[in-house]
Motif scaffolding. Structure first.
Motif, PDB file in Angstrom:
ATOM      1  N   ILE A   1       0.866  -1.186   0.000  1.00 28.38           N
ATOM      2  CA  ILE A   1       0.000   0.000   0.000  1.00 28.38           C
ATOM      3  C   ILE A   1       0.902   1.235   0.000  1.00 28.38           C
ATOM      4  O   ILE A   1       1.844   1.311   0.785  1.00 28.38           O
ATOM      5  CB  ILE A   1      -0.893   0.044   1.259  1.00 28.38           C
ATOM      6  CG1 ILE A   1      -1.848  -1.158   1.279  1.00 28.38           C
ATOM      7  CG2 ILE A   1      -1.696   1.353   1.327  1.00 28.38           C
ATOM      8  CD1 ILE A   1      -2.751  -1.179   2.497  1.00 28.38           C
ATOM      9  N   VAL A   2       0.598   2.187  -0.870  1.00 29.64           N
ATOM     10  CA  VAL A   2       1.404   3.405  -0.932  1.00 29.64           C
ATOM     11  C   VAL A   2       0.517   4.631  -0.694  1.00 29.64           C
ATOM     12  O   VAL A   2      -0.477   4.837  -1.396  1.00 29.64           O
ATOM     13  CB  VAL A   2       2.127   3.519  -2.292  1.00 29.64           C
ATOM     14  CG1 VAL A   2       2.855   4.855  -2.411  1.00 29.64           C
ATOM     15  CG2 VAL A   2       3.112   2.370  -2.469  1.00 29.64           C
ATOM     16  N   ASP A   3       0.863   5.414   0.318  1.00 33.51           N
ATOM     17  CA  ASP A   3       0.253   6.729   0.522  1.00 33.51           C
ATOM     18  C   ASP A   3       0.982   7.697  -0.401  1.00 33.51           C
ATOM     19  O   ASP A   3       2.115   8.089  -0.125  1.00 33.51           O
ATOM     20  CB  ASP A   3       0.387   7.140   1.998  1.00 33.51           C
ATOM     21  CG  ASP A   3       0.081   8.623   2.223  1.00 33.51           C
ATOM     22  OD1 ASP A   3      -0.105   9.366   1.248  1.00 33.51           O
ATOM     23  OD2 ASP A   3       0.057   9.040   3.402  1.00 33.51           O
ATOM     24  N   SER A   4       0.327   8.032  -1.518  1.00 33.24           N
ATOM     25  CA  SER A   4       0.933   9.011  -2.428  1.00 33.24           C
ATOM     26  C   SER A   4       0.076  10.274  -2.458  1.00 33.24           C
ATOM     27  O   SER A   4      -0.088  10.916  -3.499  1.00 33.24           O
ATOM     28  CB  SER A   4       1.102   8.431  -3.828  1.00 33.24           C
ATOM     29  OG  SER A   4       1.845   9.338  -4.628  1.00 33.24           O
ATOM     30  N   VAL A   5      -0.465  10.613  -1.287  1.00 33.09           N
ATOM     31  CA  VAL A   5      -1.368  11.763  -1.183  1.00 33.09           C
ATOM     32  C   VAL A   5      -0.676  13.038  -1.666  1.00 33.09           C
ATOM     33  O   VAL A   5      -1.273  13.847  -2.371  1.00 33.09           O
ATOM     34  CB  VAL A   5      -1.893  11.907   0.268  1.00 33.09           C
ATOM     35  CG1 VAL A   5      -2.648  13.220   0.442  1.00 33.09           C
ATOM     36  CG2 VAL A   5      -2.812  10.735   0.617  1.00 33.09           C
ATOM     37  N   SER A   6       0.601  13.199  -1.320  1.00 33.46           N
ATOM     38  CA  SER A   6       1.309  14.400  -1.776  1.00 33.46           C
ATOM     39  C   SER A   6       2.244  14.101  -2.944  1.00 33.46           C
ATOM     40  O   SER A   6       3.048  14.928  -3.335  1.00 33.46           O
ATOM     41  CB  SER A   6       2.099  15.032  -0.623  1.00 33.46           C
ATOM     42  OG  SER A   6       3.115  14.140  -0.180  1.00 33.46           O
ATOM     43  N   GLY A   7       2.127  12.887  -3.510  1.00 34.78           N
ATOM     44  CA  GLY A   7       3.006  12.512  -4.615  1.00 34.78           C
ATOM     45  C   GLY A   7       2.309  12.546  -5.968  1.00 34.78           C
ATOM     46  O   GLY A   7       2.816  13.135  -6.927  1.00 34.78           O
ATOM     47  N   LEU A   8       1.140  11.937  -6.072  1.00 33.59           N
ATOM     48  CA  LEU A   8       0.447  11.816  -7.354  1.00 33.59           C
ATOM     49  C   LEU A   8       0.214  13.186  -7.984  1.00 33.59           C
ATOM     50  O   LEU A   8      -0.366  14.070  -7.368  1.00 33.59           O
ATOM     51  CB  LEU A   8      -0.896  11.103  -7.173  1.00 33.59           C
ATOM     52  CG  LEU A   8      -0.846   9.588  -6.930  1.00 33.59           C
ATOM     53  CD1 LEU A   8      -2.253   9.051  -6.692  1.00 33.59           C
ATOM     54  CD2 LEU A   8      -0.172   8.847  -8.070  1.00 33.59           C
ATOM     55  N   GLY A   9       0.672  13.344  -9.200  1.00 37.19           N
ATOM     56  CA  GLY A   9       0.544  14.624  -9.906  1.00 37.19           C
ATOM     57  C   GLY A   9       1.835  15.427  -9.842  1.00 37.19           C
ATOM     58  O   GLY A   9       2.049  16.321 -10.639  1.00 37.19           O
ATOM     59  N   GLY A  10       2.681  15.091  -8.869  1.00 35.35           N
ATOM     60  CA  GLY A  10       3.930  15.834  -8.710  1.00 35.35           C
ATOM     61  C   GLY A  10       5.170  14.986  -8.938  1.00 35.35           C
ATOM     62  O   GLY A  10       6.258  15.504  -9.151  1.00 35.35           O
ATOM     63  N   GLU A  11       4.995  13.677  -8.897  1.00 37.35           N
ATOM     64  CA  GLU A  11       6.126  12.755  -9.018  1.00 37.35           C
ATOM     65  C   GLU A  11       5.733  11.608  -9.936  1.00 37.35           C
ATOM     66  O   GLU A  11       4.569  11.234 -10.002  1.00 37.35           O
ATOM     67  CB  GLU A  11       6.479  12.131  -7.645  1.00 37.35           C
ATOM     68  CG  GLU A  11       6.730  13.126  -6.537  1.00 37.35           C
ATOM     69  CD  GLU A  11       8.023  13.911  -6.709  1.00 37.35           C
ATOM     70  OE1 GLU A  11       8.936  13.424  -7.420  1.00 37.35           O
ATOM     71  OE2 GLU A  11       8.116  15.009  -6.142  1.00 37.35           O
TER      72      GLU A  11
END
Ligand SMILES: *Cc1c(COP(=O)(O)O)cnc(C)c1O
Length: 356
Positions: free
Chosen positions: A161-171
Protein backbone atom coordinates in the motif's frame (compact mmCIF):
# COMPACT_ATOMS: atom_id res chain seq x y z
CA UNK A 1 -2.77 34.77 -1.17
CA UNK A 2 -0.13 32.55 -2.78
CA UNK A 3 -0.28 29.23 -0.92
CA UNK A 4 3.16 27.66 -0.52
CA UNK A 5 1.89 25.07 1.95
CA UNK A 6 1.44 21.43 0.82
CA UNK A 7 -2.33 21.68 0.27
CA UNK A 8 -4.86 23.19 0.15
CA UNK A 9 -3.43 24.74 -3.00
CA UNK A 10 -4.31 27.66 -5.25
CA UNK A 11 -6.71 26.48 -7.95
CA UNK A 12 -7.42 27.82 -11.43
CA UNK A 13 -10.45 30.01 -12.16
CA UNK A 14 -11.94 27.15 -14.17
CA UNK A 15 -11.77 24.83 -11.15
CA UNK A 16 -13.14 27.49 -8.79
CA UNK A 17 -16.08 28.23 -11.12
CA UNK A 18 -17.02 24.54 -11.24
CA UNK A 19 -18.10 24.85 -7.60
CA UNK A 20 -21.08 26.97 -8.60
CA UNK A 21 -22.63 24.65 -11.17
CA UNK A 22 -26.26 23.61 -10.72
CA UNK A 23 -27.52 21.94 -7.53
CA UNK A 24 -27.59 18.18 -7.99
CA UNK A 25 -29.01 15.15 -6.20
CA UNK A 26 -26.45 12.39 -5.95
CA UNK A 27 -29.12 9.77 -6.75
CA UNK A 28 -29.60 11.20 -10.26
CA UNK A 29 -27.93 9.94 -13.42
CA UNK A 30 -26.09 13.26 -13.78
CA UNK A 31 -24.15 12.46 -10.63
CA UNK A 32 -23.36 8.95 -11.90
CA UNK A 33 -21.93 10.55 -15.02
CA UNK A 34 -19.83 12.93 -12.94
CA UNK A 35 -18.54 10.14 -10.70
CA UNK A 36 -17.67 7.81 -13.57
CA UNK A 37 -15.99 10.69 -15.39
CA UNK A 38 -13.77 11.31 -12.35
CA UNK A 39 -12.93 7.62 -11.98
CA UNK A 40 -12.02 7.31 -15.67
CA UNK A 41 -9.90 10.44 -15.62
CA UNK A 42 -8.01 9.23 -12.52
CA UNK A 43 -7.10 6.01 -14.33
CA UNK A 44 -6.16 7.82 -17.55
CA UNK A 45 -3.90 10.14 -15.58
CA UNK A 46 -2.22 7.67 -13.22
CA UNK A 47 -2.64 4.07 -14.45
CA UNK A 48 -3.56 4.13 -18.14
CA UNK A 49 -2.69 0.44 -18.63
CA UNK A 50 -6.17 -0.65 -17.47
CA UNK A 51 -5.04 -2.84 -14.57
CA UNK A 52 -6.51 -0.72 -11.73
CA UNK A 53 -9.86 0.63 -10.56
CA UNK A 54 -10.45 3.99 -8.86
CA UNK A 55 -12.58 4.48 -5.75
CA UNK A 56 -13.50 8.07 -4.88
CA UNK A 57 -14.24 9.10 -1.29
CA UNK A 58 -15.55 12.27 0.31
CA UNK A 59 -13.04 13.21 3.00
CA UNK A 60 -9.49 14.55 3.14
CA UNK A 61 -6.50 12.37 2.24
CA UNK A 62 -6.39 10.78 5.68
CA UNK A 63 -9.87 9.30 5.12
CA UNK A 64 -8.71 7.41 2.04
CA UNK A 65 -5.49 6.28 3.73
CA UNK A 66 -7.53 5.00 6.66
CA UNK A 67 -9.98 3.27 4.28
CA UNK A 68 -7.09 1.42 2.60
CA UNK A 69 -5.26 0.51 5.80
CA UNK A 70 -8.34 -0.63 7.72
CA UNK A 71 -9.48 -3.14 5.09
CA UNK A 72 -6.17 -4.52 3.84
CA UNK A 73 -5.26 -7.28 6.29
CA UNK A 74 -6.53 -10.85 6.60
CA UNK A 75 -7.18 -11.98 10.15
CA UNK A 76 -4.16 -13.62 11.71
CA UNK A 77 -1.70 -11.81 9.41
CA UNK A 78 0.56 -8.82 10.03
CA UNK A 79 0.89 -5.35 8.56
CA UNK A 80 4.36 -3.80 8.31
CA UNK A 81 4.53 -0.02 8.26
CA UNK A 82 7.57 1.92 7.11
CA UNK A 83 7.75 5.05 9.21
CA UNK A 84 10.19 7.83 8.40
CA UNK A 85 7.93 10.80 8.97
CA UNK A 86 4.62 12.05 10.31
CA UNK A 87 2.54 10.30 7.63
CA UNK A 88 4.17 6.91 8.09
CA UNK A 89 3.57 7.35 11.79
CA UNK A 90 -0.08 8.24 11.10
CA UNK A 91 -0.61 4.91 9.30
CA UNK A 92 0.86 3.10 12.30
CA UNK A 93 -1.57 4.97 14.56
CA UNK A 94 -4.43 3.84 12.33
CA UNK A 95 -3.35 0.21 12.61
CA UNK A 96 -3.27 0.59 16.41
CA UNK A 97 -6.71 2.23 16.44
CA UNK A 98 -8.16 -0.69 14.46
CA UNK A 99 -6.44 -3.26 16.66
CA UNK A 100 -4.49 -4.66 13.72
CA UNK A 101 -1.43 -6.83 14.11
CA UNK A 102 1.34 -4.45 13.14
CA UNK A 103 5.14 -4.18 12.92
CA UNK A 104 6.48 -0.65 12.72
CA UNK A 105 9.84 -0.13 11.03
CA UNK A 106 11.07 3.30 12.12
CA UNK A 107 13.81 5.26 10.39
CA UNK A 108 15.26 8.74 10.93
CA UNK A 109 13.23 11.45 9.21
CA UNK A 110 16.11 12.61 7.04
CA UNK A 111 16.99 9.18 5.65
CA UNK A 112 15.61 6.62 3.26
CA UNK A 113 14.35 3.41 4.85
CA UNK A 114 17.10 0.83 5.24
CA UNK A 115 16.11 -1.80 2.67
CA UNK A 116 18.34 -4.52 4.10
CA UNK A 117 16.58 -4.17 7.46
CA UNK A 118 13.25 -4.34 5.66
CA UNK A 119 14.29 -7.43 3.72
CA UNK A 120 15.57 -9.15 6.86
CA UNK A 121 12.16 -8.73 8.52
CA UNK A 122 10.18 -9.82 5.46
CA UNK A 123 12.36 -12.93 5.24
CA UNK A 124 12.03 -13.74 8.93
CA UNK A 125 8.30 -13.08 9.34
CA UNK A 126 6.15 -14.81 6.73
CA UNK A 127 3.09 -13.75 8.75
CA UNK A 128 3.54 -10.27 7.25
CA UNK A 129 0.96 -9.94 4.52
CA UNK A 130 0.93 -6.22 3.71
CA UNK A 131 3.60 -3.50 3.67
CA UNK A 132 2.53 0.14 3.81
CA UNK A 133 4.71 3.14 3.00
CA UNK A 134 4.56 6.83 2.14
CA UNK A 135 5.68 7.82 -1.38
CA UNK A 136 6.47 11.45 -0.66
CA UNK A 137 6.97 12.20 3.06
CA UNK A 138 5.46 15.64 3.34
CA UNK A 139 7.08 16.06 6.76
CA UNK A 140 10.44 16.72 5.13
CA UNK A 141 9.82 16.68 1.37
CA UNK A 142 11.61 13.36 0.99
CA UNK A 143 10.85 10.95 -1.82
CA UNK A 144 10.80 7.34 -0.60
CA UNK A 145 11.96 4.43 -2.80
CA UNK A 146 8.66 2.83 -3.87
CA UNK A 147 10.28 0.85 -6.67
CA UNK A 148 12.85 -0.79 -4.38
CA UNK A 149 10.28 -1.58 -1.69
CA UNK A 150 7.95 -2.93 -4.40
CA UNK A 151 10.72 -5.24 -5.63
CA UNK A 152 11.02 -6.67 -2.12
CA UNK A 153 7.29 -7.08 -1.46
CA UNK A 154 7.00 -8.73 -4.88
CA UNK A 155 9.86 -11.12 -4.14
CA UNK A 156 8.37 -12.15 -0.79
CA UNK A 157 4.79 -12.37 -2.06
CA UNK A 158 3.47 -9.51 0.04
CA UNK A 159 1.00 -6.74 -0.76
CA UNK A 160 2.01 -3.09 -0.97
CA UNK A 161 0.00 0.00 0.00
CA UNK A 162 1.40 3.40 -0.93
CA UNK A 163 0.25 6.73 0.52
CA UNK A 164 0.93 9.01 -2.43
CA UNK A 165 -1.37 11.76 -1.18
CA UNK A 166 1.31 14.40 -1.78
CA UNK A 167 3.01 12.51 -4.62
CA UNK A 168 0.45 11.82 -7.35
CA UNK A 169 0.54 14.62 -9.91
CA UNK A 170 3.93 15.83 -8.71
CA UNK A 171 6.13 12.76 -9.02
CA UNK A 172 6.45 9.83 -11.38
CA UNK A 173 4.99 6.63 -9.97
CA UNK A 174 4.50 3.43 -11.96
CA UNK A 175 2.01 1.46 -9.87
CA UNK A 176 1.90 -1.64 -12.08
CA UNK A 177 5.68 -1.92 -12.45
CA UNK A 178 6.29 -1.40 -8.74
CA UNK A 179 3.61 -3.92 -7.74
CA UNK A 180 1.50 -1.45 -5.76
CA UNK A 181 -1.82 -3.04 -4.72
CA UNK A 182 -3.45 0.11 -3.35
CA UNK A 183 -2.34 3.70 -3.87
CA UNK A 184 -3.98 6.62 -2.09
CA UNK A 185 -4.29 10.16 -3.45
CA UNK A 186 -6.17 13.39 -2.85
CA UNK A 187 -7.83 16.12 -4.91
CA UNK A 188 -6.36 19.01 -2.94
CA UNK A 189 -2.61 18.79 -3.54
CA UNK A 190 -0.84 18.22 -6.87
CA UNK A 191 -4.11 17.58 -8.74
CA UNK A 192 -4.99 21.21 -8.01
CA UNK A 193 -8.60 20.79 -6.87
CA UNK A 194 -10.15 21.52 -3.47
CA UNK A 195 -9.57 19.54 -0.28
CA UNK A 196 -12.35 17.17 0.80
CA UNK A 197 -12.22 14.50 -1.90
CA UNK A 198 -9.69 11.67 -1.95
CA UNK A 199 -9.32 8.33 -3.71
CA UNK A 200 -7.81 4.86 -3.75
CA UNK A 201 -6.40 3.23 -6.88
CA UNK A 202 -6.67 -0.52 -6.46
CA UNK A 203 -5.09 -3.26 -8.57
CA UNK A 204 -7.58 -5.58 -10.29
CA UNK A 205 -7.94 -8.73 -8.23
CA UNK A 206 -7.05 -7.12 -4.91
CA UNK A 207 -10.67 -6.19 -4.15
CA UNK A 208 -11.71 -9.84 -4.44
CA UNK A 209 -9.31 -10.69 -1.60
CA UNK A 210 -10.27 -7.72 0.56
CA UNK A 211 -14.02 -8.33 0.20
CA UNK A 212 -13.70 -11.56 2.16
CA UNK A 213 -12.20 -9.85 5.24
CA UNK A 214 -14.75 -8.88 7.93
CA UNK A 215 -15.21 -5.06 7.94
CA UNK A 216 -13.30 -3.07 10.55
CA UNK A 217 -15.10 0.18 9.62
CA UNK A 218 -18.54 1.06 8.34
CA UNK A 219 -18.22 4.49 6.68
CA UNK A 220 -14.71 3.85 5.37
CA UNK A 221 -15.26 0.24 4.27
CA UNK A 222 -13.76 0.23 0.73
CA UNK A 223 -15.58 -2.85 -0.62
CA UNK A 224 -18.95 -1.08 -0.09
CA UNK A 225 -17.72 2.06 -1.85
CA UNK A 226 -16.27 -0.04 -4.68
CA UNK A 227 -19.43 -2.15 -5.14
CA UNK A 228 -21.65 0.94 -5.36
CA UNK A 229 -19.27 2.93 -7.56
CA UNK A 230 -19.07 0.07 -10.04
CA UNK A 231 -22.84 0.60 -10.39
CA UNK A 232 -22.45 4.37 -10.74
CA UNK A 233 -23.66 5.22 -7.27
CA UNK A 234 -22.32 5.88 -3.75
CA UNK A 235 -23.29 4.54 -0.30
CA UNK A 236 -23.37 7.95 1.49
CA UNK A 237 -23.92 11.58 0.48
CA UNK A 238 -20.85 12.81 -1.41
CA UNK A 239 -19.54 16.41 -1.48
CA UNK A 240 -21.18 16.97 -4.89
CA UNK A 241 -19.80 20.46 -5.55
CA UNK A 242 -16.27 19.36 -4.74
CA UNK A 243 -16.68 16.54 -7.24
CA UNK A 244 -17.53 19.11 -9.95
CA UNK A 245 -14.29 20.91 -9.20
CA UNK A 246 -12.28 17.69 -8.94
CA UNK A 247 -13.52 16.59 -12.38
CA UNK A 248 -12.51 19.95 -13.82
CA UNK A 249 -9.07 19.79 -12.21
CA UNK A 250 -8.52 16.29 -13.61
CA UNK A 251 -9.49 17.54 -17.09
CA UNK A 252 -6.88 20.29 -16.68
CA UNK A 253 -4.28 17.78 -15.54
CA UNK A 254 -4.94 15.57 -18.57
CA UNK A 255 -4.69 18.58 -20.85
CA UNK A 256 -1.37 19.66 -19.33
CA UNK A 257 -0.30 15.99 -19.32
CA UNK A 258 1.03 14.28 -16.21
CA UNK A 259 4.58 14.67 -17.50
CA UNK A 260 3.95 18.33 -18.23
CA UNK A 261 2.61 18.87 -14.71
CA UNK A 262 5.60 17.11 -13.14
CA UNK A 263 8.02 19.10 -15.30
CA UNK A 264 6.33 22.37 -14.32
CA UNK A 265 6.69 21.50 -10.63
CA UNK A 266 10.32 20.51 -11.18
CA UNK A 267 11.05 23.86 -12.78
CA UNK A 268 9.33 25.69 -9.92
CA UNK A 269 11.34 23.75 -7.32
CA UNK A 270 14.56 24.49 -9.20
CA UNK A 271 13.79 28.19 -9.36
CA UNK A 272 12.99 28.28 -5.63
CA UNK A 273 16.05 26.26 -4.63
CA UNK A 274 18.36 28.45 -6.67
CA UNK A 275 16.88 31.42 -4.81
CA UNK A 276 17.22 29.73 -1.40
CA UNK A 277 20.89 28.95 -2.09
CA UNK A 278 21.56 32.51 -3.18
CA UNK A 279 20.00 33.75 0.07
CA UNK A 280 22.28 31.44 2.05
CA UNK A 281 19.49 29.25 3.44
CA UNK A 282 20.36 25.71 4.47
CA UNK A 283 18.47 22.69 3.17
CA UNK A 284 17.25 19.95 5.49
CA UNK A 285 17.66 17.16 2.93
CA UNK A 286 20.44 16.14 0.58
CA UNK A 287 19.66 16.98 -3.01
CA UNK A 288 19.15 13.35 -4.02
CA UNK A 289 16.36 12.86 -1.48
CA UNK A 290 14.24 15.89 -2.39
CA UNK A 291 10.87 15.74 -4.12
CA UNK A 292 9.65 18.06 -6.87
CA UNK A 293 7.21 19.90 -4.65
CA UNK A 294 8.46 20.58 -1.11
CA UNK A 295 11.65 22.18 0.15
CA UNK A 296 12.49 22.09 3.85
CA UNK A 297 14.89 24.75 5.07
CA UNK A 298 16.50 25.52 8.40
CA UNK A 299 15.34 28.76 9.98
CA UNK A 300 18.20 31.25 10.03
CA UNK A 301 19.65 31.84 13.52
CA UNK A 302 17.64 34.34 15.52
CA UNK A 303 14.57 34.18 13.29
CA UNK A 304 11.51 32.36 14.59
CA UNK A 305 9.02 30.63 12.31
CA UNK A 306 6.29 33.01 13.50
CA UNK A 307 8.31 36.08 12.51
CA UNK A 308 9.14 34.67 9.09
CA UNK A 309 5.60 33.43 8.51
CA UNK A 310 3.96 36.70 9.54
CA UNK A 311 6.36 38.82 7.52
CA UNK A 312 5.66 36.78 4.38
CA UNK A 313 1.93 36.62 5.01
CA UNK A 314 1.83 40.43 5.01
CA UNK A 315 3.28 40.27 1.50
CA UNK A 316 0.74 37.67 0.38
CA UNK A 317 2.62 34.37 0.76
CA UNK A 318 1.81 31.45 3.06
CA UNK A 319 4.69 29.19 4.08
CA UNK A 320 4.43 26.11 6.30
CA UNK A 321 5.94 25.16 9.65
CA UNK A 322 7.91 22.02 10.47
CA UNK A 323 6.20 19.14 12.27
CA UNK A 324 7.14 17.10 15.32
CA UNK A 325 10.77 17.39 16.39
CA UNK A 326 11.50 19.67 13.43
CA UNK A 327 8.86 22.20 14.46
CA UNK A 328 11.21 24.80 15.90
CA UNK A 329 14.08 24.22 13.46
CA UNK A 330 12.70 24.33 9.94
CA UNK A 331 10.14 25.85 7.63
CA UNK A 332 8.69 24.33 4.48
CA UNK A 333 7.94 25.82 1.09
CA UNK A 334 5.71 23.85 -1.27
CA UNK A 335 5.27 24.56 -4.96
CA UNK A 336 2.02 22.73 -5.64
CA UNK A 337 -0.98 24.40 -7.23
CA UNK A 338 -1.96 26.62 -10.12
CA UNK A 339 0.97 29.04 -9.78
CA UNK A 340 3.16 30.79 -12.30
CA UNK A 341 6.87 31.41 -12.54
CA UNK A 342 6.30 35.04 -11.55
CA UNK A 343 4.60 33.90 -8.30
CA UNK A 344 7.77 32.06 -7.27
CA UNK A 345 10.02 34.93 -8.38
CA UNK A 346 7.88 37.31 -6.33
CA UNK A 347 8.16 35.01 -3.34
CA UNK A 348 11.96 34.87 -3.49
CA UNK A 349 12.04 38.65 -3.77
CA UNK A 350 9.88 39.11 -0.68
CA UNK A 351 11.67 36.37 1.22
CA UNK A 352 14.90 38.29 0.69
CA UNK A 353 13.25 41.46 2.05
CA UNK A 354 11.83 39.71 5.09
CA UNK A 355 15.15 37.98 5.85
CA UNK A 356 16.86 41.35 5.81
C1 LIG B 1 -1.62 15.61 3.16
C2 LIG B 1 -1.21 14.21 3.39
C3 LIG B 1 -2.09 13.24 3.89
C4 LIG B 1 -3.53 13.52 4.24
O1 LIG B 1 -3.75 14.67 4.94
P1 LIG B 1 -5.19 15.35 4.97
O2 LIG B 1 -4.94 16.52 5.83
O3 LIG B 1 -6.11 14.35 5.57
O4 LIG B 1 -5.55 15.65 3.55
C5 LIG B 1 -1.66 11.93 3.99
N1 LIG B 1 -0.41 11.59 3.64
C6 LIG B 1 0.46 12.47 3.15
C7 LIG B 1 1.81 12.00 2.75
C8 LIG B 1 0.09 13.81 3.02
O5 LIG B 1 0.97 14.71 2.54
Amino acid sequence: MILLNPGPVNVSERVRKALSREDLCHREEEFSGLLQGIRKKLLRAFVPDGSYAAIVLTGSGTAAVEAAISCCLDEGRKLLIINNGVYGERMARMAVAYGMNMVELKFPWQQHPDLSRLEAILKKEPSIQVVAMVHHETTTGMLNPVREVGNLTGRYGMRLIVDSVSGLGGETLDLARDGVDMCVGTAGKCIQAFPGVSFVLIRHGEMERIQKIPPRSLYLYLPDHFRDQEKGTVPYTPAVQLYYAFDEALAELLKEGLEGRIARYQRAAQLLRKGFSRLGLEFLLHEGLRSNTITSLYLPKGLSYQMLHNGLKQKGYIIYAGQGTLQTDIFRVANMGALKRSDFEGFIHHLEEVLK
